[in-house]
Write an enzyme that holds these catalytic residues in place. Structure first.
Site, mmCIF file in Angstrom:
data_model
loop_
_atom_site.group_PDB
_atom_site.id
_atom_site.type_symbol
_atom_site.label_atom_id
_atom_site.label_comp_id
_atom_site.label_asym_id
_atom_site.label_seq_id
_atom_site.Cartn_x
_atom_site.Cartn_y
_atom_site.Cartn_z
ATOM 1 N N GLU A 14 0.817 -1.225 0.000
ATOM 2 C CA GLU A 14 0.000 0.000 0.000
ATOM 3 C C GLU A 14 0.848 1.271 0.000
ATOM 4 O O GLU A 14 0.623 2.170 0.808
ATOM 5 C CB GLU A 14 -0.984 -0.028 1.180
ATOM 6 C CG GLU A 14 -1.892 -1.251 1.128
ATOM 7 C CD GLU A 14 -2.790 -1.424 2.350
ATOM 8 O OE1 GLU A 14 -2.738 -0.592 3.266
ATOM 9 O OE2 GLU A 14 -3.555 -2.407 2.375
ATOM 10 N N ASN A 35 2.578 -4.954 -3.307
ATOM 11 C CA ASN A 35 1.198 -5.340 -2.980
ATOM 12 C C ASN A 35 0.345 -4.084 -2.801
ATOM 13 O O ASN A 35 0.749 -3.153 -2.091
ATOM 14 C CB ASN A 35 1.230 -6.146 -1.671
ATOM 15 C CG ASN A 35 -0.020 -6.958 -1.437
ATOM 16 O OD1 ASN A 35 -0.499 -7.656 -2.330
ATOM 17 N ND2 ASN A 35 -0.590 -6.869 -0.239
ATOM 18 N N HIS A 62 -9.711 -6.679 -2.369
ATOM 19 C CA HIS A 62 -10.817 -6.422 -1.428
ATOM 20 C C HIS A 62 -11.959 -5.857 -2.285
ATOM 21 O O HIS A 62 -11.973 -4.679 -2.642
ATOM 22 C CB HIS A 62 -10.374 -5.438 -0.336
ATOM 23 C CG HIS A 62 -9.288 -5.993 0.539
ATOM 24 N ND1 HIS A 62 -9.502 -7.088 1.363
ATOM 25 C CD2 HIS A 62 -7.996 -5.643 0.695
ATOM 26 C CE1 HIS A 62 -8.373 -7.373 1.998
ATOM 27 N NE2 HIS A 62 -7.446 -6.522 1.609
ATOM 28 N N GLU A 103 -5.275 -10.817 -1.302
ATOM 29 C CA GLU A 103 -6.090 -10.625 -0.082
ATOM 30 C C GLU A 103 -7.579 -10.656 -0.423
ATOM 31 O O GLU A 103 -8.367 -9.866 0.114
ATOM 32 C CB GLU A 103 -5.750 -9.275 0.586
ATOM 33 C CG GLU A 103 -4.292 -9.098 0.943
ATOM 34 C CD GLU A 103 -3.991 -7.802 1.702
ATOM 35 O OE1 GLU A 103 -4.928 -7.132 2.178
ATOM 36 O OE2 GLU A 103 -2.798 -7.468 1.815
ATOM 37 N N ASP A 133 -11.368 -10.807 -0.709
ATOM 38 C CA ASP A 133 -12.601 -10.962 0.073
ATOM 39 C C ASP A 133 -13.644 -10.014 -0.508
ATOM 40 O O ASP A 133 -13.330 -9.230 -1.415
ATOM 41 C CB ASP A 133 -12.385 -10.761 1.594
ATOM 42 C CG ASP A 133 -11.722 -9.463 1.981
ATOM 43 O OD1 ASP A 133 -11.732 -8.512 1.175
ATOM 44 O OD2 ASP A 133 -11.193 -9.380 3.118
HETATM 45 O O1 9MR Z 1 -7.075 -8.286 8.386
HETATM 46 C C1 9MR Z 1 -6.064 -7.582 9.084
HETATM 47 C C2 9MR Z 1 -6.525 -7.254 10.504
HETATM 48 O O2 9MR Z 1 -6.693 -8.455 11.246
HETATM 49 C C3 9MR Z 1 -5.505 -6.344 11.180
HETATM 50 O O3 9MR Z 1 -6.004 -5.943 12.433
HETATM 51 C C4 9MR Z 1 -5.226 -5.129 10.312
HETATM 52 C C5 9MR Z 1 -4.153 -4.226 10.919
HETATM 53 O O4 9MR Z 1 -2.904 -4.874 10.974
HETATM 54 O O5 9MR Z 1 -4.785 -5.538 9.019
HETATM 55 C C6 9MR Z 1 -5.724 -6.311 8.311
HETATM 56 O O6 9MR Z 1 -5.179 -6.703 7.064
HETATM 57 C C7 9MR Z 1 -4.913 -5.684 6.110
HETATM 58 C C8 9MR Z 1 -3.683 -6.079 5.331
HETATM 59 O O7 9MR Z 1 -2.595 -6.291 6.184
HETATM 60 C C9 9MR Z 1 -3.333 -5.047 4.259
HETATM 61 N N1 9MR Z 1 -4.455 -4.794 3.404
HETATM 62 C C10 9MR Z 1 -5.722 -4.463 4.064
HETATM 63 C C11 9MR Z 1 -6.065 -5.552 5.081
HETATM 64 C C12 9MR Z 1 -7.428 -5.274 5.729
HETATM 65 O O8 9MR Z 1 -7.394 -4.112 6.488
#
Ligand code: 9MR
Length: 336
Positions: free
Chosen positions: A132, A178, A218, A248, A250
């Site tokens: 990101e 990513n 997402h 990722e 969903d």
């Molecule tokens: O799904 C993840 C959640 O459990 C964590 O609390 C959060 C913060 O670390 O990150 C979420 O995963 C993210 C991923 O690392 C990067 N892309 C977006 C995802 C959803 O927020």
């Protein structure tokens, strides 16, 4: 250069590998959750356990235990695993963000990648080296890159620095850029795709290896996938010798009215369009979902439905029953 991810023995030969992110938080308490990953996945990766703040409670400490458990679990099942992530704007410890000096920030980044990539060398087939880094809305935000701790301290050079360091320490791992919002229709998404390609080209022009782009996936079920633009993005990457994966996946359904059946139908459509664009451009290295069951997902916390119904983001519902779209997804991947 490293080869593509291996497929699990249980997947048909030639199938595109299917994977999912697992959370150590539920691993012990919920054996059915654990078993689902064993049964369904070619690849299982730690969702959070390799993030900076979780690995590095203090500058001197490396807390590898939770990540090790998840990676060892995958290995014991004959599954691949991947690393998420070295450089991110979120989930950084306070001690890190308190560093003001450029030289110190650089030393911490290099040291972190050296230590972590070295520990998992041979156990993780790929790494999200940066996550990101593209501005959410590049036109509004005043530049192509997101305003992050790493950008403020080191400037854009933190991206090549991270890739160069990762390549030096783990020459066999696939090194991945990513990011999210790379699949929808509209000018903001066109711009984000163009920026991703620009970063890839800049790395290559500097002689730095990048192996793939991770399209997080997402998927907002109320938004339209730009199937043609996504396929073109995949073809453009292929022309540069760079792979791609869904990293990722969903479904975000808070804007979809109706009951579970209506939500799953909308999910089926958006996932199917996404796969058309993804597979239409080049063969993806893997398709990875962000969790496996609606029992545990960030989606309901971040974007709850106004009607109070539970969100239905993942391949299996909260009772671990597969959604119709999961069957479709696996049939698509099996065709290779
Ligand atoms: O799904 C993840 C959640 O459990 C964590 O609390 C959060 C913060 O670390 O990150 C979420 O995963 C993210 C991923 O690392 C990067 N892309 C977006 C995802 C959803 O927020």
């Amino acid at each position: 250069m490293a080869g593509p991810l291996p497929a699990r023995a249980s997947s048909s030969p030639g199938a595109i590998p299917f994977g999912a992110a697992i959370q150590s938080d539920f691993f012990d308490a919920d054996p059915d959750y654990r078993a689902l990953f064993t049964r369904e996945c070619d690849l299982v990766l730690p969702m959070n356990e390799l993030k900076f703040a979780l690995l590095r409670p203090t500058r001197e400490t490396f807390a590898f235990e939770a990540a090790d458990r998840m990676v060892d679990f995958a290995r014991a099942n004959g599954q691949a695993s991947r690393g998420h992530t070295f450089v991110w704007w979120s989930t950084n410890p306070d001690w890190l963000e308190a560093i003001e000096d450029e030289g110190q920030a650089e030393r911490v980044l290099v040291e972190h990648i050296e230590r972590v990539a070295d520990r998992y060398r041979g156990r993780l087939s790929s790494w999200d080296v940066v996550n990101e880094v593209i501005a959410h809305d590049p036109d509004e935000d005043g530049g192509p890159l997101r305003d992050t701790f790493w950008l403020r301290r080191l400037g854009p050079r933190h991206i090549p620095l991270a890739f160069r360091t990762a390549a030096r320490i783990d020459p066999a791992a696939r090194l991945v850029l990513n990011d999210y919002d790379l699949e929808f229709r509209g000018p903001r998404f066109d711009t984000r795709r163009a920026i991703a390609l620009g970063i890839v080209r800049q790395l290559q022009d500097a002689g730095i290896r990048i192996d793939a782009v991770g399209i997080q996936g997402h998927l907002y079920a109320h938004q339209e996938i730009d199937v043609e633009a996504l396929a073109r993005f995949g073809r453009d990457l292929k022309a540069l010798g760079v792979g791609l994966l869904a990293s990722e996946l969903d479904v975000i359904d808070f804007q979809v009215p109706g009951d579970a059946e209506a939500i799953d139908a909308a999910a089926g459509k958006v996932v199917s369009d996404f796969l058309d664009g993804l597979i239409g451009g080049q063969r993806p290295e893997a398709v990875v979902t962000w969790g496996l069951t609606d029992r545990y997902s960030w989606v309901g916390d971040a974007m709850p439905r106004a009607d109070g119904r539970p969100c239905r983001p993942l391949p299996f519902d909260a009772e671990l029953r597969p959604k119709p779209w999961y069957g479709e997804l696996r049939r698509r991947l099996a065709r290779g």
